[in-house]
Design a protein around this motif. Sequence first.
Motif, short mmCIF file in Angstrom:
data_model
loop_
_atom_site.label_atom_id
_atom_site.label_comp_id
_atom_site.label_asym_id
_atom_site.label_seq_id
_atom_site.Cartn_x
_atom_site.Cartn_y
_atom_site.Cartn_z
N LEU A 168 28.37 -19.95 -34.77
CA LEU A 168 28.08 -20.61 -33.53
C LEU A 168 27.75 -21.56 -33.90
O LEU A 168 27.11 -21.90 -34.08
CB LEU A 168 27.61 -19.68 -32.46
N THR A 169 28.13 -22.36 -32.53
CA THR A 169 27.92 -23.87 -32.25
C THR A 169 26.93 -23.95 -31.52
O THR A 169 26.82 -23.78 -30.64
CB THR A 169 29.20 -24.64 -32.45
N TYR A 170 25.96 -25.04 -31.67
CA TYR A 170 25.34 -25.81 -30.60
C TYR A 170 25.08 -26.96 -30.08
O TYR A 170 25.22 -27.55 -31.28
CB TYR A 170 23.90 -24.74 -31.66
N ALA A 171 24.20 -27.87 -28.86
CA ALA A 171 24.73 -28.64 -29.14
C ALA A 171 23.51 -29.46 -27.58
O ALA A 171 23.22 -28.64 -27.26
CB ALA A 171 25.82 -29.23 -28.12
N PHE A 172 22.85 -30.07 -27.50
CA PHE A 172 22.51 -30.31 -26.82
C PHE A 172 22.94 -31.85 -25.64
O PHE A 172 23.42 -32.32 -25.79
CB PHE A 172 21.24 -31.47 -27.44
N SER A 173 22.65 -30.99 -24.42
CA SER A 173 22.71 -31.70 -23.48
C SER A 173 22.23 -33.29 -23.28
O SER A 173 21.55 -33.49 -23.50
CB SER A 173 22.43 -31.61 -22.11
N PRO A 174 23.57 -34.05 -23.95
CA PRO A 174 23.19 -35.87 -23.75
C PRO A 174 22.92 -36.38 -22.57
O PRO A 174 21.71 -37.17 -22.32
CB PRO A 174 24.83 -36.52 -23.73
N ALA A 208 27.47 -29.53 -33.02
CA ALA A 208 28.96 -29.46 -32.38
C ALA A 208 28.39 -30.35 -32.42
O ALA A 208 28.07 -31.42 -32.03
CB ALA A 208 29.50 -28.41 -31.56
N GLU A 209 29.81 -31.41 -32.49
CA GLU A 209 29.63 -32.41 -32.35
C GLU A 209 30.03 -32.93 -30.69
O GLU A 209 29.85 -33.91 -30.36
CB GLU A 209 31.63 -33.33 -32.69
N GLY A 210 30.84 -32.09 -30.04
CA GLY A 210 31.15 -32.04 -28.44
C GLY A 210 29.62 -31.69 -27.59
O GLY A 210 30.38 -30.29 -28.23
N TYR A 211 29.66 -31.87 -26.64
CA TYR A 211 28.64 -30.69 -25.73
C TYR A 211 29.39 -30.22 -24.90
O TYR A 211 29.51 -28.51 -25.15
CB TYR A 211 28.12 -31.45 -24.58
N SER A 212 30.55 -30.17 -24.80
CA SER A 212 31.15 -29.27 -24.19
C SER A 212 31.35 -27.89 -24.94
O SER A 212 32.31 -27.27 -23.61
CB SER A 212 31.98 -29.79 -23.16
N SER A 213 32.14 -28.47 -25.76
CA SER A 213 32.53 -27.10 -26.24
C SER A 213 31.57 -26.62 -27.43
O SER A 213 32.15 -25.27 -28.61
CB SER A 213 34.25 -28.14 -27.49
N ALA A 214 30.71 -27.02 -27.06
CA ALA A 214 29.99 -26.02 -28.30
C ALA A 214 29.58 -24.48 -26.94
O ALA A 214 29.76 -24.05 -26.25
CB ALA A 214 28.67 -26.84 -27.93
N ASN A 246 27.40 -16.43 -22.56
CA ASN A 246 27.13 -17.01 -22.09
C ASN A 246 26.79 -18.60 -22.95
O ASN A 246 27.71 -19.19 -22.89
CB ASN A 246 25.73 -16.24 -20.94
N GLY A 247 25.64 -18.26 -23.04
CA GLY A 247 25.69 -19.77 -24.09
C GLY A 247 24.78 -20.99 -23.59
O GLY A 247 24.26 -21.91 -24.75
N ARG A 248 24.39 -20.37 -22.13
CA ARG A 248 23.47 -21.43 -21.26
C ARG A 248 21.76 -21.30 -22.16
O ARG A 248 21.55 -20.61 -21.62
CB ARG A 248 23.78 -21.93 -20.10
N PHE A 249 21.44 -22.62 -22.41
CA PHE A 249 20.28 -22.52 -22.47
C PHE A 249 18.79 -23.67 -22.45
O PHE A 249 19.36 -24.75 -22.84
CB PHE A 249 20.05 -22.36 -24.18
N HIS A 250 18.01 -23.06 -20.91
CA HIS A 250 17.45 -24.60 -20.21
C HIS A 250 15.91 -24.53 -20.58
O HIS A 250 15.44 -23.21 -20.74
CB HIS A 250 18.09 -24.38 -18.45
#
Length: 369
Positions: A168-174, A208-214, A246-250
Motif C-alpha cells: 500500500l502506498t501513502y503520500a502527504f498532500s502538498p 508514493a511519488e505522487g499524491y493523487s495515485s497513493a 477509501n484511504g483518506r486520512f485527515h
Amino acid sequence: MFPFFSYIHLTFPLLIFFFSSSLLFLPLSSASDYPDSSTQLIVDVLPNNTWHSLMRFLDAGKGNRVDGMAELKRYFRRFGYLSVPLENNSFNDFFDDEFEAALRSYQKNLGLSETGKLDHDTMTVIVSPRCGVSDFPGAGGNHALKTTRHFAYFYGEPRWVRSPPMLLTYAFSPGNVIDYVSLEDVTTAFQRAFSRWSAVIPVNFTEAEGYSSADIKIGWYSGDHGDGEAFDGVLGVLAHAFSPENGRFHLDAAERWAVDFTAEKSKVAVDLESVATHEIGHVLGLAHSTVKEAIMYPSLSPRTKKVDLRRDDVVGIQALYGSNPNYRYNARLESDMSSGRGMDLERRKGLMKWSATMFILACIFSLGL
C-alpha cells in the motif's frame, strides 16, 4: 460508496463531542452512530467553568433528576450505549433504569468499577480525551461486546485486497501541511507508525511519488474541508480516517502536533506518531478495542506517547490479513489483554492529578485572578 462514520469505527463518520458551558458535551456533527468509514480521535480539555458544571453530576444515581442529564444521555447515545426514546424522540433529565444499564456497560468497557453511579472516576473518564466513534460498531443500543475478544471491525469487516505481496502506498498532500514540524520529522513519525503494523501482517507500506495515485492520502485541514466532517479547532477532533479501501486520512491543522515532547512545551500538544498509529489501524479496518492498553482503545491524553501495538491489536489485525511470516510472538503481550475491570493505579493517579489541576484553574478563573 464509502459511508462516512465517526471515531471510533472509522467507517461511518466519527462522532464528535465538545464541552458546552451548560453541560460538558454536545455533538458537533450529525454523523451516524456507527462507524463505517471515518475515524476521529478527540481530545477535550475542560473550559474554565466546566468543572463546576461537572460537579452537579458527581455521585448521581438511579432515581435522581439532574439538570443537564439529557445532554449526558446524548453523549452516551453517541457512543452506542443508549437509543433515542421512541415516545418523544428526546431525552429527559432523569437517572432512570435504562441510563443505569448504559452507565454500567460504559464503566465495564472503559475499565471502571461498575458502580452504576456517576462517581469521580467515571466522570473524570467521561471528560477525558477519547475517540469519537461508537463503542459498538455495527450494532445499536445497549449491547455488550463479545467477551471472547476485545477488538472490533467496521460493519462488513472491510479490508484492503491486493495481490500478494501486498503493498500500500501513502503520500502527504502538498498543499495541506503544517509548517512548525519539519517534513523529515513528519515522514519519520509516519514511517515508524506504518512499520509497526507491517511488522505483524504481510502488508508493506511505501511513500508514493505522487499524491493523487497513493492508496492512503494524508493531509492537515481546518474547519469544513469538504468531506462532511468539519474540524473544530484546538483541542477538539484530532483526526479522522476512512475504512478500507477509501484511504483518506485527515488531521486537524489547528491542533499542536508534536514529535518530541522535550522540544514541544505546549500543555495541549498531541503526539503525531501515536495518532498516526491509531488511525492507520482504522485505515486497515480495525475499529475500537475495549483493552485500555491497546493502540485501538479510544482514549489518548495530551502529551502522551502511545505507539506500541498490544496483543489485542495484533490478534485483531492478523485475523483480517494473516501474520507476517517474520513475526515472532511476544509472550509479554499476554499481560496486555486486560479484562477492563478496574482502573490501573498509574492511570488513576494521572486522572486524579489532571482533575485536580482543572479544578484549581476553574477556581482561579471564577475568582477573576
